[in-house]
Design an enzyme around this catalytic site. Structure first.
Site, PDB file in Angstrom:
ATOM      1  N   CYS A 469      15.441 -15.435  30.963  1.00  0.00           N
ATOM      2  CA  CYS A 469      15.307 -16.238  32.213  1.00  0.00           C
ATOM      3  C   CYS A 469      16.592 -16.862  32.408  1.00  0.00           C
ATOM      4  O   CYS A 469      17.076 -17.330  33.453  1.00  0.00           O
ATOM      5  CB  CYS A 469      14.130 -17.262  32.345  1.00  0.00           C
ATOM      6  SG  CYS A 469      12.569 -16.298  32.195  1.00  0.00           S
ATOM      7  N   GLU A 597      13.132  -9.320  34.655  1.00  0.00           N
ATOM      8  CA  GLU A 597      11.824  -9.452  35.019  1.00  0.00           C
ATOM      9  C   GLU A 597      11.644 -10.229  36.594  1.00  0.00           C
ATOM     10  O   GLU A 597      10.986 -11.243  36.784  1.00  0.00           O
ATOM     11  CB  GLU A 597      11.116 -10.765  33.998  1.00  0.00           C
ATOM     12  CG  GLU A 597      10.945 -10.431  32.804  1.00  0.00           C
ATOM     13  CD  GLU A 597      10.059 -11.454  31.916  1.00  0.00           C
ATOM     14  OE1 GLU A 597       9.797 -12.606  32.506  1.00  0.00           O
ATOM     15  OE2 GLU A 597       9.629 -11.109  30.903  1.00  0.00           O
TER      16      GLU A 597
HETATM   17  O1  AHR Z   1      11.571 -14.451  25.736  1.00  0.00           O
HETATM   18  C1  AHR Z   1      11.250 -15.459  26.646  1.00  0.00           C
HETATM   19  C2  AHR Z   1      11.144 -15.390  27.966  1.00  0.00           C
HETATM   20  O2  AHR Z   1      10.024 -14.422  28.337  1.00  0.00           O
HETATM   21  C3  AHR Z   1      12.259 -14.679  28.595  1.00  0.00           C
HETATM   22  O3  AHR Z   1      13.449 -15.682  29.024  1.00  0.00           O
HETATM   23  C4  AHR Z   1      11.775 -14.057  29.766  1.00  0.00           C
HETATM   24  O4  AHR Z   1      12.616 -12.956  30.154  1.00  0.00           O
HETATM   25  C5  AHR Z   1      10.508 -13.739  29.588  1.00  0.00           C
HETATM   26  O5  AHR Z   1       9.676 -14.274  30.494  1.00  0.00           O
END
Ligand code: AHR
Length: 869
Positions: A469, A597
């Site tokens: 994220c 994601e």
């Molecule tokens: O790994 C933690 C979080 O999980 C990452 O930032 C994201 O890509 C997923 O939602």
């Protein structure tokens, strides 16, 4: 999707034969039934869309009960994702549309459509009011393929009605006010299990209800299956005694597999970077912490965070006029009226130092009063002990960098650092920094040795960074821009970390690439796909935003510039920037991830396609990795795969955080993959128990699953557990692979599975025929074998996982294997399922073309066999 359909037909078949509760065809079923769609206010309206059915519109039975058929994906977890007053509508083309209200203040309704009420296409959130809310939206058919969506806006006691008209639910006419009385108000109140619910009633074919009921049964069955844990093994395997098995590894049945299988995913989450891997010991060295990092929730989280004045004769203020660099606008002004007073930094929960070790101190300073000033720099213990001191002399009113070295006289974990001017007057200070000289590989601005080393010990073939994220950020203004993270640290642009703290980007792209090179891992930077995190809170809930199209060319160029920065020779513009930073040799970048994601909708597709096409055209040598959402199923997964397949994206990034039961029961996922489609990077996964606990059980379920990844190493090219690092006391996410504090590193059992796979990977897979004396499915699924050949060392590596509570006496046959060294290295990771402290143990065992081997209960064994040259 294919996988899902297969599962569905399989389960339907199973229901037809079992007593799980099949929806059997009946002879007197009605042709049609009433279907009621609704959402409840439970969990702040986040439970999504439910259905109930009735034959007489009086007595209603809810499906599930309250199974969620559609989940609102708008906004941030915890505070949004709300579905309020959904309205279901069937259009002339037999497509279902659902519109709902998102909250009490946003001038947006949500829309999703479906052909079968089970699979829902991407949601949209059209902004139809700029200054008021949107309540109780409903859809009215105006004519063939022309529909009005109307809603009520409330302001104080005032209620007004508005509407837009659409034919495709993608584009809408401008908002128009309408008479409140002209609304249909077609929702009904219905009693379900004693509660009055508010929603829409439709007369539907019995077959539609049947499919909804089957979907519910399937979900219940999956939940039960995937909820399997070793806690109930005594029931499941109560009568099981030691088993016998044969394992025949056949060297004539081989296939090439990826030699990039095990990597790591580093994200600045849980203080993994600042206060973690990045060896800087001072917190908020640049005085750039801001209330906005924590959205104003913590009033102490400001430019002075982690600093305080010592003594009565010092006054600290923050200024931003004429900073060292515009990217680093704030600095400290320290006014001394009584010599002996000064400024103290607390570090990240204290500063850990080691007796005899040297520390590089540096700062930028200036003396606006033009009086030369000696600054005493001291490491101080909890009770005021002096653990080492040095000094610098500030001799210019302009910003100038000063360096000094401190030698620690004691070992401590809770030291602080003092800056004590030795004369009165004013001094301005910024970028106050303390680094151990012992960084990983001795790099300046480098990494903490123990953390960098434990990651290196996995022998990862690649490192994915900087997120997750963090890469796509909370709203478009928080997207991670690589250019802000290279160059002198005082010119880098720190920013809010989406995980609720601050990122200095001292650990920036240069350091990531350098670390990759230092440990022989391929760099895998992840670039935002022109859209922010789908769980963003800012920018109209962020996710439906996206970099404006007028700025997208610049953004695409930024991605192309990254490739030039990494790989271009020193005569190129960006290659020179890299060279100026001390790395004239190219970094040999081969992979770029685009997106993480993301919400897969038109906004994403448009931007992703632009970036992908540009990279493909300019840099066909780069493998682009696309994104297919946060789960192994669902809209983002299905739509993400569609786009990637359509565009011919070489690889996609799959994510799933699941239970051990899920990993046990999905080992065959990749066996069924369509080999003509993009390859898979399993970029984020972890097995966890309720409470997000990890132990031998989760570790073994991952070991089991990784045998399947190796078996499918022709399609699964890369994998990385997530997240990697977590600082105790600052953990936003569990589980993590490695926990740490300022002086200790605490790998989990799961870490050792990664390490065993990383250290024992290969590039050719050898088929194994595994026959276990007990043929029950539950037993069969708990034992797995994977054999690979590593062409670099010539070694043959046999991995055996036994997740059963009993031992398995195995006869291993190595067919057509040639001459091997009779002594092999054997490593076992084993323990009780709840064991969190198990560690691998290595010894030597005798092997030959055929040898007996007992797989202990709950164990993972790696046997590394040397071939004779
Ligand atoms: O790994 C933690 C979080 O999980 C990452 O930032 C994201 O890509 C997923 O939602």
């Amino acid at each position: 999707m294919k996988r899902f359909l297969f599962l569905l037909s399989f389960i339907t078949l199973l229901f037809a034969q079992s007593s799980i509760g099949a929806v059997l065809p009946t002879t007197n079923e009605p042709d049609s039934v009433y279907l009621f769609s609704y959402a409840t206010a439970k969990n702040s309206n986040t439970n999504g869309l439910h259905f109930a059915w009735s034959t007489d519109e009086k007595n209603w039975t809810s499906i599930g009960p309250e199974m969620r058929f559609l989940f609102c994906d708008y906004g941030r977890w915890g505070v949004e994702k709300r579905m309020i007053t959904p309205y279901l509508f069937l259009d002339s083309n037999k497509t279902w549309h659902c519109v709902w209200s998102l909250n009490e203040h946003t001038g947006t309704f949500a829309h999703a459509e479906s052909k079968d009420l089970i699979y829902w296409y991407p949601q949209t959130y059209p902004i139809i009011m700029t200054d008021n809310n949107c309540q109780e939206p409903e859809i009215e058919k105006l004519s063939e393929e022309k529909y009005a969506v109307s809603w009520i806006s409330t302001s104080g006691n005032q209620k007004k009605a508005f509407r837009v008209v659409t034919s495709d639910f993608k584009t809408y006419t401008p908002t128009q006010e309408m008479q409140l009385n002209d609304r249909m108000n077609a929702r009904k109140r219905v009693a379900i299990s004693g509660n009055q619910e508010y929603g829409t009633v439709h007369k539907v074919a019995w077959s539609l209800l049947e499919s909804l009921l089957n979907k519910q049964k399937l979900n219940a069955y999956r939940d039960q299956q995937w909820g399997e844990t070793t806690k109930t093994d005594s029931l499941r395997f109560g009568s099981l005694k030691t088993l016998n098995a044969t394992v025949t590894v056949d060297n004539s049945k081989t296939k090439k597999i990826s030699d990039m299988m095990i990597g790591v995913f580093f994200e600045d989450i849980n203080y993994a970077a600042d206060g973690g891997l990045y060896a800087e010991l001072l917190q908020n060295r640049d005085f750039e912490y801001a209330l906005s990092d924590k959205e104003g929730r913590d009033k102490t989280w400001n430019s002075k965070k982690a600093w305080h004045v010592a003594g009565k004769g010092a006054e600290l203020s923050i200024d931003s006029i004429s900073p060292i660099h515009p990217n680093n606008p704030h600095f400290a002004v320290l006014k001394i009226t009584e010599v002996g007073s000064g400024l103290v930094n607390e570090g990240f929960d204290g500063i850990a130092i080691k007796a005899g070790d040297k520390y590089d101190f540096s700062l930028f300073a200036g003396n606006p009063d033009q009086k030369n000033k000696k600054l005493l720099i001291r490491l101080i213990g909890k009770n005021g002990e002096n653990y080492g001191e040095t000094s610098v002399s500030v001799n210019s009113s302009r910003w100038k960098k000063y360096n000094a070295v401190l030698v620690a006289s004691q070992t401590a974990t809770d030291a602080t650092l003092e800056v004590i001017p030795q004369s009165s007057g004013t001094v301005k200070l910024d970028m106050i920094s303390l680094f151990p000289q012992k960084t990983f590989k001795g790099r300046k601005n480098g990494l903490r040795v123990d953390l960098a080393q434990i990651v290196a010990d996995i022998q990862p073939r690649f490192i994915r960074f900087p997120g997750g994220c963090v890469a796509h950020g909370d709203g478009i203004d928080n997207i991670y821009h690589w250019k802000n993270t290279v160059g002198p640290i005082e010119s880098r642009k720190p920013q809010k970390n989406l995980w609720g703290y601050h990122q200095t980007v001292g650990l920036g792209y240069f350091e990531y690439f350098q670390y990759c090179e230092d440990i022989g891992a391929a760099p895998l930077p992840v670039i935002a796909a022109g859209v922010p995190c789908q769980n963003s809170a800012t920018g109209g809930a962020g996710q439906q935003g996206g970099i404006p199209m007028c700025d997208m060319d610049d953004y695409v160029q930024e991605v192309l510039d990254l490739i030039e920065w990494a790989n271009g020779d020193v005569t190129t513009k960006w290659g020179k920037v890299r060279a100026d930073a001390g790395h004239p040799k190219p970094f040999n970048l081969k992979y770029v991830g685009i997106g993480n994601e993301d919400l897969i909708n038109d906004i994403f597709e448009e931007r992703f396609t632009m970036i992908f096409n540009a990279v493909k055209e300019k840099h066909p040598e780069i493998t682009v990795i696309g994104t297919v959402g946060p789960s192994f199923e669902g809209t983002d997964y299905v739509e993400g795969w569609k786009i990637a397949t359509k565009l011919g994206v070489p690889m996609v990034d799959e994510h799933y955080y699941q239970t051990p039961g899920w990993f046990i029961h999905n080992q065959d996922s990749y066996d069924k993959y369509d080999r003509s489609k993009p390859k898979v990077y399993l970029g984020e996964y972890a097995s966890h128990l309720p409470g997000r606990v990890t132990n031998i059980e989760t570790a073994l379920s991952e070991a089991l699953y990784l045998t399947a990844c190796e078996r499918n190493g022709d399609v699964v090219s890369m994998t990385s557990y997530a997240p990697l690092l977590a600082k105790e006391g600052h953990t936003q996410w569990n589980p993590d692979l490695i926990y740490f504090n300022n002086s200790e590193v605490k790998p989990t059992v799961d870490y050792f599975v990664q390490q065993l796979y990383g250290q024992n990977s290969g590039d050719t897979y050898l088929a194994s025929d595994v026959r276990i004396s007990d043929k029950t499915e539950a037993v069969q699924k708990r034992v797995a074998v994977s054999t690979v050949h590593d062409s670099k060392t010539g070694d043959l590596i046999v991995k055996l996982v036994n997740m059963l509570p009993v031992a398995v006496n195995t006869n291993v046959t190595l067919k057509d294997i040639g001459d091997i060294n009779p002594l092999a290295l054997r490593t076992i990771l084993t323990g009780l399922p709840t064991d969190k402290k198990a560690r691998p143990v290595t010894d030597q065992i005798s092997v030959s073309g055929g040898f007996p081997y007992t797989m202990q209960a709950y164990s993972f064994t790696v046997i590394r066999i040397k071939k004779k040259q």
